[in-house]
Enzyme design. Structure first.
Site, PDB file in Angstrom:
ATOM      1  N   TYR A  51      67.016  65.762  -2.046  1.00 54.79           N
ATOM      2  CA  TYR A  51      66.354  66.656  -3.016  1.00 54.79           C
ATOM      3  C   TYR A  51      65.375  65.956  -3.946  1.00 54.79           C
ATOM      4  CZ  TYR A  51      70.117  69.711  -1.402  1.00 54.79           C
ATOM      5  OH  TYR A  51      70.956  70.457  -0.617  1.00 54.79           O
TER       6      TYR A  51
ATOM      7  N   HIS B 172      74.370  80.872   1.853  1.00 58.27           N
ATOM      8  CA  HIS B 172      75.097  80.912   3.122  1.00 58.27           C
ATOM      9  C   HIS B 172      76.395  81.711   3.030  1.00 58.27           C
ATOM     10  CE1 HIS B 172      72.221  77.718   3.563  1.00 58.27           C
ATOM     11  NE2 HIS B 172      72.870  76.930   2.720  1.00 58.27           N
TER      12      HIS B 172
ATOM     13  N   HIS C 190      64.015  77.048  -0.228  1.00 59.67           N
ATOM     14  CA  HIS C 190      64.933  75.909  -0.105  1.00 59.67           C
ATOM     15  C   HIS C 190      64.135  74.621  -0.168  1.00 59.67           C
ATOM     16  CE1 HIS C 190      68.261  78.487   0.664  1.00 59.67           C
ATOM     17  NE2 HIS C 190      67.494  79.163   1.509  1.00 59.67           N
TER      18      HIS C 190
HETATM   19  C1  DQA Z   1      69.418  74.229  -0.752  1.00 65.04           C
HETATM   20  C2  DQA Z   1      70.063  74.155   0.630  1.00 65.04           C
HETATM   21  C3  DQA Z   1      71.506  74.630   0.573  1.00 65.04           C
HETATM   22  O1  DQA Z   1      72.105  74.542   1.858  1.00 65.04           O
HETATM   23  C4  DQA Z   1      72.308  73.789  -0.385  1.00 65.04           C
HETATM   24  O2  DQA Z   1      73.629  74.277  -0.471  1.00 65.04           O
HETATM   25  C5  DQA Z   1      71.677  73.658  -1.695  1.00 65.04           C
HETATM   26  C6  DQA Z   1      70.227  73.495  -1.786  1.00 65.04           C
HETATM   27  C7  DQA Z   1      67.981  73.658  -0.746  1.00 65.04           C
HETATM   28  O3  DQA Z   1      67.274  73.932  -1.685  1.00 65.04           O
HETATM   29  O4  DQA Z   1      67.614  72.922   0.166  1.00 65.04           O
HETATM   30  O5  DQA Z   1      72.350  73.606  -2.722  1.00 65.04           O
HETATM   31  O6  DQA Z   1      69.329  75.598  -1.120  1.00 65.04           O
END
Ligand code: DQA
Length: 152
Positions: free
Chosen positions: A34, A90, A110
């Site tokens: 991230y 999810h 995402h």
């Molecule tokens: C997310 C992807 C999700 O699977 C994960 O649980 C997150 C972040 C993303 O921004 O890539 O918390 O939403």
């Protein structure tokens, strides 16, 4: 179309970014996936960049019900939503139903490319109630969602 971000608008579009579970830890959490910039820093730059053309708001909660309440609160006004629900993406039929219940549009974002990750991340209860989904482009995805709304 080239957006003129210097052009003052008397009735600016309202757009709220809603970040869900664990996204308060952006900048510290799984930085290989991230990145290491706190979301608040990114958001403040974004807010200033688009201040003349839209009113940007940021809301984050780790609590599913608070995300639902926020969608109810803003979803009946002409107020667009950019939603990254984190892992609730999810699992949450309730957030999907909240989006179904309001007339406003939402774009799902995402940060990571969920399709390159575990199988369970490839299921979204939210995609079918959003106008579109942006994923895998880092924080840039939020800005692309803003541009989508501004150019509507
Ligand atoms: C997310 C992807 C999700 O699977 C994960 O649980 C997150 C972040 C993303 O921004 O890539 O918390 O939403």
């Amino acid at each position: 179309m080239i957006l003129d971000t210097t052009n003052p608008n008397t009735n600016p579009q309202k757009i709220t970014i809603i970040n869900g579970a664990n996204l308060n830890l952006l900048g510290k959490r799984e930085t290989d996936i991230y990145g290491n910039q706190p979301f608040e820093v990114f958001f403040e730059n974004l807010r200033q960049k688009y201040a003349k053309v839209c009113e940007l708001e940021y809301f984050q909660s780790n609590i599913e019900g608070e995300i639902i309440n926020k969608i109810h609160q803003i979803g009946f006004a002409q107020h667009k939503i950019i939603l990254n629900a984190g892992a609730y993406t999810h699992t949450s039929i309730a957030i999907a139903d909240a989006l179904r219940a309001v007339p406003t549009q939402a774009v799902e974002v995402h940060i990571s490319n969920v399709f390159k990750r575990e199988k369970f991340r490839q299921i979204s209860f939210l995609s079918e109630v959003c106008v579109g989904t942006i994923g895998g482009l880092g924080y840039k995805g939020y800005e692309l969602a803003i541009l989508y709304f501004l150019e509507l």
